[in-house]
Motif scaffolding. Structure first.
Motif, PDB file in Angstrom:
ATOM      1  N   MET A   1       7.388  23.322  13.645  1.00 58.59           N
ATOM      2  CA  MET A   1       6.547  22.132  13.652  1.00 58.59           C
ATOM      3  C   MET A   1       7.161  21.051  12.768  1.00 58.59           C
ATOM      4  N   ILE A   2       7.224  19.802  13.284  1.00 49.79           N
ATOM      5  CA  ILE A   2       7.788  18.703  12.528  1.00 49.79           C
ATOM      6  C   ILE A   2       6.779  18.251  11.478  1.00 49.79           C
ATOM      7  N   PRO A   3       7.169  18.172  10.200  1.00 47.52           N
ATOM      8  CA  PRO A   3       6.214  17.804   9.159  1.00 47.52           C
ATOM      9  C   PRO A   3       5.764  16.355   9.288  1.00 47.52           C
ATOM     10  N   SER A   4       4.554  16.074   8.795  1.00 49.76           N
ATOM     11  CA  SER A   4       4.039  14.712   8.805  1.00 49.76           C
ATOM     12  C   SER A   4       4.728  13.894   7.725  1.00 49.76           C
ATOM     13  N   PRO A   5       5.070  12.637   8.026  1.00 48.96           N
ATOM     14  CA  PRO A   5       5.723  11.796   7.020  1.00 48.96           C
ATOM     15  C   PRO A   5       4.781  11.471   5.866  1.00 48.96           C
ATOM     16  N   ASP A   6       5.390  11.185   4.733  1.00 46.73           N
ATOM     17  CA  ASP A   6       4.648  10.747   3.550  1.00 46.73           C
ATOM     18  C   ASP A   6       4.486   9.229   3.644  1.00 46.73           C
ATOM     19  N   ARG A   7       3.328   8.770   4.109  1.00 44.30           N
ATOM     20  CA  ARG A   7       3.128   7.340   4.359  1.00 44.30           C
ATOM     21  C   ARG A   7       2.854   6.584   3.056  1.00 44.30           C
ATOM     22  N   ARG A   8       3.436   5.383   2.955  1.00 45.98           N
ATOM     23  CA  ARG A   8       3.239   4.506   1.800  1.00 45.98           C
ATOM     24  C   ARG A   8       2.768   3.152   2.310  1.00 45.98           C
ATOM     25  N   LEU A   9       1.584   2.720   1.880  1.00 46.17           N
ATOM     26  CA  LEU A   9       1.022   1.453   2.335  1.00 46.17           C
ATOM     27  C   LEU A   9       1.160   0.394   1.245  1.00 46.17           C
ATOM     28  N   VAL A  10       1.262  -0.863   1.674  1.00 44.96           N
ATOM     29  CA  VAL A  10       1.400  -1.975   0.741  1.00 44.96           C
ATOM     30  C   VAL A  10       0.340  -3.026   1.058  1.00 44.96           C
ATOM     31  N   ASP A  11       0.210  -4.016   0.160  1.00 47.89           N
ATOM     32  CA  ASP A  11      -0.735  -5.101   0.406  1.00 47.89           C
ATOM     33  C   ASP A  11       0.022  -6.406   0.628  1.00 47.89           C
ATOM     34  N   ALA A  12      -0.723  -7.466   0.884  1.00 47.79           N
ATOM     35  CA  ALA A  12      -0.111  -8.746   1.215  1.00 47.79           C
ATOM     36  C   ALA A  12       0.710  -9.313   0.074  1.00 47.79           C
ATOM     37  N   ASP A  13       0.370  -8.990  -1.165  1.00 41.15           N
ATOM     38  CA  ASP A  13       1.145  -9.498  -2.302  1.00 41.15           C
ATOM     39  C   ASP A  13       2.577  -8.988  -2.271  1.00 41.15           C
ATOM     40  N   VAL A  14       2.772  -7.725  -1.890  1.00 43.33           N
ATOM     41  CA  VAL A  14       4.129  -7.177  -1.775  1.00 43.33           C
ATOM     42  C   VAL A  14       4.903  -7.935  -0.698  1.00 43.33           C
ATOM     43  N   VAL A  15       4.246  -8.211   0.414  1.00 41.15           N
ATOM     44  CA  VAL A  15       4.911  -8.934   1.498  1.00 41.15           C
ATOM     45  C   VAL A  15       5.300 -10.339   1.046  1.00 41.15           C
ATOM     46  N   ARG A  16       4.427 -10.998   0.321  1.00 42.64           N
ATOM     47  CA  ARG A  16       4.745 -12.351  -0.174  1.00 42.64           C
ATOM     48  C   ARG A  16       5.976 -12.319  -1.075  1.00 42.64           C
ATOM     49  N   ARG A  17       6.071 -11.322  -1.927  1.00 46.18           N
ATOM     50  CA  ARG A  17       7.223 -11.230  -2.820  1.00 46.18           C
ATOM     51  C   ARG A  17       8.504 -10.945  -2.041  1.00 46.18           C
ATOM     52  N   LEU A  18       8.420 -10.066  -1.037  1.00 43.24           N
ATOM     53  CA  LEU A  18       9.586  -9.789  -0.207  1.00 43.24           C
ATOM     54  C   LEU A  18      10.078 -11.051   0.487  1.00 43.24           C
ATOM     55  N   ILE A  19       9.169 -11.788   1.069  1.00 37.93           N
ATOM     56  CA  ILE A  19       9.539 -13.018   1.766  1.00 37.93           C
ATOM     57  C   ILE A  19      10.127 -14.030   0.789  1.00 37.93           C
ATOM     58  N   ALA A  20       9.485 -14.205  -0.362  1.00 36.55           N
ATOM     59  CA  ALA A  20       9.938 -15.212  -1.326  1.00 36.55           C
ATOM     60  C   ALA A  20      11.356 -14.923  -1.808  1.00 36.55           C
ATOM     61  N   ARG A  21      11.683 -13.646  -2.030  1.00 40.27           N
ATOM     62  CA  ARG A  21      13.002 -13.290  -2.545  1.00 40.27           C
ATOM     63  C   ARG A  21      14.080 -13.310  -1.450  1.00 40.27           C
ATOM     64  N   GLN A  22      13.735 -12.821  -0.271  1.00 40.51           N
ATOM     65  CA  GLN A  22      14.763 -12.624   0.751  1.00 40.51           C
ATOM     66  C   GLN A  22      14.828 -13.746   1.786  1.00 40.51           C
ATOM     67  N   PHE A  23      13.705 -14.398   2.049  1.00 39.69           N
ATOM     68  CA  PHE A  23      13.677 -15.487   3.024  1.00 39.69           C
ATOM     69  C   PHE A  23      12.883 -16.660   2.435  1.00 39.69           C
ATOM     70  N   PRO A  24      13.434 -17.308   1.409  1.00 35.02           N
ATOM     71  CA  PRO A  24      12.681 -18.334   0.685  1.00 35.02           C
ATOM     72  C   PRO A  24      12.263 -19.515   1.548  1.00 35.02           C
ATOM     73  N   HIS A  25      12.948 -19.761   2.663  1.00 36.92           N
ATOM     74  CA  HIS A  25      12.553 -20.859   3.545  1.00 36.92           C
ATOM     75  C   HIS A  25      11.203 -20.600   4.219  1.00 36.92           C
ATOM     76  N   TRP A  26      10.735 -19.353   4.159  1.00 33.63           N
ATOM     77  CA  TRP A  26       9.407 -19.029   4.708  1.00 33.63           C
ATOM     78  C   TRP A  26       8.378 -18.768   3.597  1.00 33.63           C
TER      79      TRP A  26
END
Length: 288
Positions: A1-26
């Motif tokens: 049996m294939i094991p279930s993945p260990d899921r990690r959830l994030v919130d919108a603040d993490v997404v905002r930081r990712l965008i700001a650092r990697q795609f500042p034009h957005w």
């Protein structure tokens, strides 16, 4: 049996930081969660015309490079819109996996009462999947962990299915489902590998003005046996709509039997967690 993945959830603040650092034009665009999220990925609106898609586990992140390589090529060859990646992010800012920015496609997930003509949707979906199968499969990813072995032999889930049948004895018709499952296993595939979507489910079909408008979420796509794409015939369709789908999809009896097996396997293993799984088992038992 294939094991279930260990899921990690994030919130919108993490997404905002990712965008700001990697795609500042957005960076000035608003970020907000979508109304309905999937399991393999979290999705956030980025402004009005884009989305950010973040894998929820390392195993699901295996699909990111695949989607960026193949979806732009698919888009020009398909009769319906599909998501087109605009940018690929790298791990960082409290997020451990690669991630993507996509064009946003308007529509409601099928199965929410938005479908005007289910038989028409079935015919359109069949045409879409036939078009996908016609794309040159050379170099495409074979079944593996990146797509949970969709496109490979159904037998990989044999022990899981049989264990579920044992556990659900008395709640599902044991003899009938065992016979359907064994028939699916016996219908082995020896055809030419073709492209398949891998997760043709109501949540991945977008409807607009009552009609099929787009197919999304190609994270489990690959090259191999397309039978896994037929499970929708029992999970969403029935009666005339199932007949229209089967007429349009152009597969042999063995492939249809394996598709029925894929639908049964998923319903059995999610029976206690998914309110719709009992209905699917009933449809699989009643509908050929």
């Amino acid at each position: 049996m294939i094991p279930s993945p260990d899921r990690r959830l994030v919130d919108a603040d993490v997404v905002r930081r990712l965008i700001a650092r990697q795609f500042p034009h957005w960076a000035g665009l608003p970020v907000r969660p979508v109304a309905t999220n999937g399991w393999d990925n979290q999705t956030f609106h980025l402004g009005d015309r884009m989305s950010v898609r973040l894998p929820t586990a390392r195993e699901y992140a295996l699909a990111v490079d695949k989607e960026h390589r193949w979806l732009p090529m698919f888009a020009s060859r398909m009769p319906l819109p599909i998501p087109v990646p605009l940018a690929k992010g790298v791990p960082g800012e409290d997020f451990a996996f690669p991630w993507s920015v996509y064009e946003w496609i308007d529509g409601e997930p099928a199965g929410t009462g938005a479908i005007g003509d289910l038989t028409g949707l079935a015919a359109g979906l069949a045409a879409f999947l036939v078009s996908l199968r016609r794309i040159d499969p050379v170099g495409g990813p074979e079944p593996g962990l990146h797509n949970w072995f969709r496109g490979g032999p159904l037998r990989i889930y044999d022990s899981q299915a049989r264990r579920a049948i044992e556990v659900l004895d008395g709640r599902v018709p044991r003899d009938a489902v065992t016979q359907i499952w064994e028939s699916a296993l016996e219908a082995t595939w020896d055809g030419r590998p073709v492209w398949f979507h891998g997760d043709v489910a109501a949540g991945n079909l977008l409807v607009r003005d009552g009609a099929l408008a787009a197919v999304i979420d190609f994270g489990t796509c690959g090259v191999g046996d397309p039978a896994c794409d037929l499970a929708i015939a029992w999970t969403l369709l029935s009666g005339a709509s199932r007949e229209a789908f089967r007429a349009g999809i152009d597969v042999d009896a063995g492939t249809w039997a394996r598709g029925r097996g894929w639908a049964l396997w998923k319903a059995l293993i999610t029976y206690d967690a998914d309110a719709g799984a009992k209905r699917v088992v009933d449809e699989v038992v009643r509908g050929t």
